[in-house]
Design a protein around this motif. Structure first.
Motif, PDB file in Angstrom:
ATOM      1  N   GLU A 119     111.259 -80.993  87.908  1.00 49.63           N
ATOM      2  CA  GLU A 119     112.221 -79.673  89.040  1.00 49.63           C
ATOM      3  C   GLU A 119     113.401 -80.719  89.034  1.00 49.63           C
ATOM      4  O   GLU A 119     114.825 -80.958  90.180  1.00 49.63           O
ATOM      5  CB  GLU A 119     111.449 -78.814  89.757  1.00 49.63           C
ATOM      6  N   TYR A 120     112.566 -81.889  89.777  1.00 47.46           N
ATOM      7  CA  TYR A 120     112.962 -82.661  91.094  1.00 47.46           C
ATOM      8  C   TYR A 120     114.068 -84.071  90.362  1.00 47.46           C
ATOM      9  O   TYR A 120     116.048 -83.212  90.574  1.00 47.46           O
ATOM     10  CB  TYR A 120     112.186 -83.772  91.485  1.00 47.46           C
ATOM     11  N   ALA A 121     114.067 -84.160  88.448  1.00 49.74           N
ATOM     12  CA  ALA A 121     114.927 -84.592  87.478  1.00 49.74           C
ATOM     13  C   ALA A 121     115.998 -83.475  87.672  1.00 49.74           C
ATOM     14  O   ALA A 121     117.098 -84.135  87.800  1.00 49.74           O
ATOM     15  CB  ALA A 121     113.849 -85.177  86.427  1.00 49.74           C
ATOM     16  N   GLU A 122     115.722 -82.372  87.564  1.00 47.44           N
ATOM     17  CA  GLU A 122     116.439 -81.711  86.629  1.00 47.44           C
ATOM     18  C   GLU A 122     117.543 -81.179  88.035  1.00 47.44           C
ATOM     19  O   GLU A 122     118.660 -81.457  87.921  1.00 47.44           O
ATOM     20  CB  GLU A 122     116.184 -80.070  86.930  1.00 47.44           C
ATOM     21  N   ALA A 123     117.295 -81.704  89.644  1.00 46.00           N
ATOM     22  CA  ALA A 123     117.673 -80.585  90.621  1.00 46.00           C
ATOM     23  C   ALA A 123     118.593 -81.994  90.952  1.00 46.00           C
ATOM     24  O   ALA A 123     119.607 -81.356  91.345  1.00 46.00           O
ATOM     25  CB  ALA A 123     116.756 -80.843  92.320  1.00 46.00           C
ATOM     26  N   MET A 124     118.627 -83.264  90.498  1.00 48.31           N
ATOM     27  CA  MET A 124     119.321 -85.159  90.614  1.00 48.31           C
ATOM     28  C   MET A 124     119.937 -84.673  89.540  1.00 48.31           C
ATOM     29  O   MET A 124     121.606 -85.184  90.045  1.00 48.31           O
ATOM     30  CB  MET A 124     117.870 -85.910  90.959  1.00 48.31           C
ATOM     31  N   THR A 125     120.304 -83.961  88.764  1.00 51.76           N
ATOM     32  CA  THR A 125     120.988 -83.590  87.604  1.00 51.76           C
ATOM     33  C   THR A 125     121.881 -83.224  87.854  1.00 51.76           C
ATOM     34  O   THR A 125     123.180 -83.280  86.873  1.00 51.76           O
ATOM     35  CB  THR A 125     120.633 -84.197  86.113  1.00 51.76           C
ATOM     36  N   ASN A 126     121.967 -81.931  88.667  1.00 47.99           N
ATOM     37  CA  ASN A 126     123.353 -80.871  88.918  1.00 47.99           C
ATOM     38  C   ASN A 126     124.143 -82.180  88.939  1.00 47.99           C
ATOM     39  O   ASN A 126     123.694 -82.440  89.883  1.00 47.99           O
ATOM     40  CB  ASN A 126     122.498 -79.797  89.244  1.00 47.99           C
ATOM     41  N   THR A 127     125.187 -80.854  89.317  1.00 52.11           N
ATOM     42  CA  THR A 127     126.042 -81.822  89.547  1.00 52.11           C
ATOM     43  C   THR A 127     126.960 -79.584  91.165  1.00 52.11           C
ATOM     44  O   THR A 127     127.108 -79.423  90.222  1.00 52.11           O
ATOM     45  CB  THR A 127     127.704 -82.170  88.753  1.00 52.11           C
ATOM     46  N   PRO A 128     126.993 -80.363  91.487  1.00 51.79           N
ATOM     47  CA  PRO A 128     126.426 -81.244  92.866  1.00 51.79           C
ATOM     48  C   PRO A 128     124.749 -81.162  92.668  1.00 51.79           C
ATOM     49  O   PRO A 128     124.347 -80.132  92.476  1.00 51.79           O
ATOM     50  CB  PRO A 128     127.171 -81.669  93.927  1.00 51.79           C
ATOM     51  N   PRO A 129     124.332 -82.440  93.316  1.00 54.08           N
ATOM     52  CA  PRO A 129     122.239 -81.968  93.515  1.00 54.08           C
ATOM     53  C   PRO A 129     122.421 -81.023  93.844  1.00 54.08           C
ATOM     54  O   PRO A 129     123.111 -81.058  94.950  1.00 54.08           O
ATOM     55  CB  PRO A 129     122.229 -83.634  94.283  1.00 54.08           C
ATOM     56  N   THR A 130     120.872 -80.417  93.417  1.00 54.36           N
ATOM     57  CA  THR A 130     120.578 -78.975  94.495  1.00 54.36           C
ATOM     58  C   THR A 130     118.943 -79.499  95.049  1.00 54.36           C
ATOM     59  O   THR A 130     118.454 -78.023  94.891  1.00 54.36           O
ATOM     60  CB  THR A 130     120.807 -77.731  93.865  1.00 54.36           C
ATOM     61  N   VAL A 131     118.943 -80.741  95.048  1.00 57.22           N
ATOM     62  CA  VAL A 131     117.932 -81.295  96.045  1.00 57.22           C
ATOM     63  C   VAL A 131     116.972 -80.296  96.710  1.00 57.22           C
ATOM     64  O   VAL A 131     118.462 -80.545  97.795  1.00 57.22           O
ATOM     65  CB  VAL A 131     116.887 -82.558  96.164  1.00 57.22           C
ATOM     66  N   THR A 132     115.893 -80.030  97.320  1.00 57.53           N
ATOM     67  CA  THR A 132     115.934 -79.100  98.423  1.00 57.53           C
ATOM     68  C   THR A 132     115.003 -80.052  99.284  1.00 57.53           C
ATOM     69  O   THR A 132     114.320 -81.107  99.181  1.00 57.53           O
ATOM     70  CB  THR A 132     115.274 -77.828  98.305  1.00 57.53           C
ATOM     71  N   ASP A 133     115.188 -80.030 100.965  1.00 59.18           N
ATOM     72  CA  ASP A 133     113.967 -80.929 101.548  1.00 59.18           C
ATOM     73  C   ASP A 133     112.661 -80.527 101.150  1.00 59.18           C
ATOM     74  O   ASP A 133     111.789 -81.093 101.092  1.00 59.18           O
ATOM     75  CB  ASP A 133     114.298 -79.739 102.953  1.00 59.18           C
TER      76      ASP A 133
END
Length: 196
Positions: A119-133
């Motif tokens: 999930e983290y890899a995908e969130a970092m790859t999204n544009t813009p990144p969607t990494v959550t706290d």
């Protein structure tokens, strides 16, 4: 589809060494190297950085491998997915899990930690990144700071490779055909980084 920049012959001492090493390790010269050989400084810097990253050891190799494959599946880089799966076999990683990375959300083979890494890899790859706290905190708690930093930069480098190869029109070379377990097909919704 042919690469958008034509391949060129690897020449000179460095070119011969790359060909020899590549054929020994992979059985063939990687097409990205043949395409990027038009700018040897880029090839050399990229290979040096990849070599240094391969020596990082704070994060588990299988987690990094799965993360790279998740980035490749999301961006739609058939070359990176093909090579990463082949390398997972050569590194004796769990191939039943590696084969399911392109459809990890539908698969039941991954541990909660592995799911968070994917999930983290995908969130970092999204544009813009969607990494959550929340996701970052869960990973930091289970991995520790050194592995978290390593995993993050490794995923960023995976994005560098997948996006470069995709933009240059470089596709699978068939490395994964040597794997005993076939690689799962990507779900219809994957193949491009998301824009929320």
């Amino acid at each position: 589809m042919a690469p958008r920049v034509p391949k060129t012959e690897l020449t000179g001492f460095t070119g011969r060494m790359i060909k020899r090493f590549s054929r020994k390790m992979l059985g063939d010269v990687p097409e990205p190297v043949e395409v990027m050989w038009h700018n040897r400084k880029v090839v050399k810097a990229t290979l040096r950085l990849g070599g240094k990253a391969s020596k990082w050891d704070a994060a588990d190799e299988s987690l990094k491998s799965f993360a790279h494959m998740a980035v490749a599946a999301q961006v739609g880089c058939g070359w990176c997915l093909d090579l990463s799966y082949f390398q997972a076999q050569n590194e004796n990683l769990d191939m039943a899990k590696a084969s399911q990375v392109p459809r990890w959300r539908e698969s039941e083979v991954f541990t909660p930690l592995e799911q968070d890494v994917l999930e983290y890899a995908e969130a970092m790859t999204n544009t813009p990144p969607t990494v959550t706290d929340e996701l970052s905190a869960r990973l930091l708690d289970r991995l520790g700071p050194a592995a978290m930093v390593e995993l993050t930069v490794f995923i960023a480098l995976s994005n560098f490779a997948t996006r470069s190869n995709t933009a240059l029109g470089i596709e699978s070379q068939g490395f994964s055909a040597a794997c005993e377990i076939p690689l799962a097909a990507r779900p219809e919704s994957s193949g491009v980084a998301l824009t929320p």
